[in-house]
Design an enzyme around this catalytic site. Structure first.
Site, mmCIF file in Angstrom:
data_model
loop_
_atom_site.group_PDB
_atom_site.id
_atom_site.type_symbol
_atom_site.label_atom_id
_atom_site.label_comp_id
_atom_site.label_asym_id
_atom_site.label_seq_id
_atom_site.Cartn_x
_atom_site.Cartn_y
_atom_site.Cartn_z
ATOM 1 C CG ASP A 29 -4.544 -17.281 36.888
ATOM 2 O OD1 ASP A 29 -4.958 -16.542 37.805
ATOM 3 O OD2 ASP A 29 -4.471 -18.524 36.989
ATOM 4 C CG HIS A 44 -5.063 -17.429 41.213
ATOM 5 N ND1 HIS A 44 -5.155 -18.066 39.998
ATOM 6 C CD2 HIS A 44 -5.385 -18.352 42.150
ATOM 7 C CE1 HIS A 44 -5.520 -19.327 40.191
ATOM 8 N NE2 HIS A 44 -5.663 -19.534 41.487
ATOM 9 C CB SER A 71 -5.416 -22.782 41.345
ATOM 10 O OG SER A 71 -6.718 -22.422 40.982
#
Length: 573
Positions: free
Chosen positions: A178, A228, A481
């Site tokens: 990520d 994220h 996600s």
């Protein structure tokens, strides 16, 4: 069922081979075939022969080797030759070449890549209230102070009184591919393996903002300037430490295998290199909540273009993405890595004959050319071989309006959050419908989620401090996600419970067996009455969001094998 259609780390054992070979041929290599020079750009070159022969071909075409991942025959190259792609493709031993990204492309004010994972300002202005609302689920891990906000953990049974009675992920290594992991976050610090974590990206100031680390622009492997990756990591394995939240597998080891830029782009070479490294260090699970830029769907021929135009170079680029990503995914799976990917947030039926794409290519920015393509054009990595593709549900267990779906494309569903869920109740359009997880404080301040002194600016984030004054920041997000790491976490629990001991004190289990357990134990979810999930009541355009549900209660296009069930997967219920 689980197979789909067919400044960087210096730890890879082959990293210097091709670069050294390139140096050796500089003196004798002919000049590039074109005198015209353009801004320096990065390219990915696939080769079939020896590294030395490939280095000579790259140099002869006017390129400079920067890095190599020999295991899958791919090199990262820079060049300022206008004819580099044509020249290098014509050389012996070169199987293909495509741009990785343009070094000097600028797009001031580019929107945040993951901005759609937070409700828009307009949506929030029309929301039904603040806070958690009232959910059909109770709370998450009872020992964690913010457990009452974790409906997602209760939904899948990832709690101390259910799955965690049998397994907690101890001895299992989970790679987070990520934008990085904030290893200093109080809920992650004990579980992050800093020694094996790697960052395969280099910041690009024009899209990522100013470099935090000068002059290399390579961030340490224990930071996340985007946020994220830290959010994803917390879902997988936030520590069950009496602080903040708990994760699905609270004792799993997190390894940061960063392939995403600060801006959220995931370029080809970095993604391949991170996958190969994950295989080399024998990670047990890797979570991939992204698609590989610049193409949302990667085609191989003009016949797959039903509307729109494509150049020879663009097709060559898409073919190379498919070749290298499927090869790297196969390499990782063959070495015991269970691969989990997010199905995407385009509200698309991936099983339909065609796919509409308004965003590709998304790099360089503003280059998009709307197109309609056949469903044989692949979203990668989620549609790659041996990747468990995950759709998203909200607190009601209904497929979230944004989530992609499709019979034969989505294998399993998991909590991803859905702001518009529970319409007609006090919880409709409240932050509590989303998934709460860890977030880097520095990123939160820079993104306007927190004040300079670390206080949340609104109810979309939470700050928790213990009696000793240690504080952690958390934020609500929604998306596939967020769904994928729930499955990755349950995979870690399955490996903990059923895996064989390794000589290094860990656990291991073949990816095919992990997938079988997840499929067999998922909670079946039927199609809606009438066969169509209608989002009209949620104030969504039916023509865009309504989802036709094909299949049976056992297996269908919205939920695959069903909603992942941690407790059932480890025999806890």
């Amino acid at each position: 069922m689980w197979s789909h259609r067919a400044g960087r780390s210096s730890s890879r054992r082959t990293i210097g081979v091709l670069a050294v070979a390139a140096t050796a041929v500089v003196a004798s290599a002919p000049a590039a075939t074109a005198d015209e020079r353009v801004p320096t750009a990065e390219y990915v070159v696939a080769f079939t022969g020896s590294p030395e022969a490939a280095a000579a071909s790259v140099q002869a075409a006017g390129g400079t080797v920067q890095d190599v991942t020999e295991q899958v025959g791919v090199a990262l190259v820079t060049s300022d030759s206008a004819s580099f792609l044509a020249d290098v493709r014509a050389r012996d031993g070169v199987a293909g070449a495509a741009r990785n990204h343009a070094v000097g492309t600028s797009d001031p004010g580019m929107p945040h890549r993951y901005a759609d994972e937070r409700p828009s300002a307009a949506d929030r202005a029309g929301g039904g209230g603040r806070g958690h609302g009232g959910h059909p689920w109770g709370h998450g891990p009872a020992s964690e102070p913010l457990a009452e906000l974790q409906w997602n953990m209760e939904m899948i049974g990832a709690t101390p009184d259910a799955a965690h009675r049998r397994a907690t992920g101890k001895g299992v290594d989970v790679g987070i591919m990520d934008t990085g992991i904030d290893a200093g976050h109080p809920d992650l610090a004990r579980n992050v393996d800093a020694a094996r974590s790697r960052n395969f990206t280099t910041d690009i100031p024009d899209i990522d903002g100013p470099c935090e680390v000068a002059p290399s622009c390579v961030d340490p492997a224990d930071v996340d300037d985007e946020g994220h990756g830290t959010h994803v990591a917390g879902i997988v394995a936030a520590d069950d430490n009496g602080f903040g939240i708990g994760g699905v597998a609270p004792d799993a080891t997190l390894v940061n295998v960063r392939a995403g830029q600060d801006s959220g782009y995931f370029f080809l070479y970095e993604t391949v290199a991170a996958l190969v490294y994950s295989a080399e260090i024998r990670l047990d699970v890797v979570n991939m909540s992204f698609y590989t830029d610049p193409w949302l769907y990667n085609c191989t021929s003009r016949d797959e273009y039903l509307e729109g135009t494509v150049t020879d170079d663009e097709l060559a680029e898409q073919r190379l993405v498919r070749e290298l990503l499927t090869g790297a995914l196969g390499y990782a799976s063959a070495r015991g890595v269970t691969l989990v990917g997010s199905a995407g947030n385009e509200s698309t039926n991936l099983a339909a004959p065609t796919r509409t794409d308004e965003t590709s290519p998304d790099y360089p920015p503003d280059a998009a050319q709307p197109r309609v393509v056949a469903n044989t054009c692949m979203n990668l990595p989620s549609e790659g071989p041996n990747v468990i593709s995950v759709s998203a549900v909200g607190p009601s267990t209904t497929k979230a309006d944004y989530s992609n779906y499709g019979l034969g494309d989505v294998e399993i569903a998991a909590p991803g959050g859905w702001y518009r869920d529970l319409v007609g109740t006090p919880a409709y359009m409240t932050a509590g419908n989303l998934v709460l997880s860890s977030y880097p404080l520095r990123a939160a301040i820079e993104q306007g989620l927190a004040t300079p002194d670390g206080q949340p600016v609104d109810d979309m984030s939470v700050r928790y401090c213990d009696a000793a004054g240690v504080c952690g920041f958390y934020s609500y997000l929604q998306g596939t996600s967020m769904a994928a790491p729930h499955v990755a976490g349950v995979a870690a629990l399955v490996i903990d419970e059923f895996g064989r001991p390794t000589r290094h004190g860990g656990r291991a289990l073949a990816p095919a067996i992990v997938a079988q357990v997840l499929a067999r134990t998922a909670e079946d979810h039927p199609c809606p009455a009438g066969g169509v999930e209608d989002y009209t009541d949620e104030e969504r355009d039916p023509a865009v969001f309504n989802a036709v549900c094909e299949g049976t209660t056992d297996v269908n296009g919205l939920y695959g094998e069903g909603i992942v069930d941690a407790a059932a997967a480890v025999g806890g219920r």
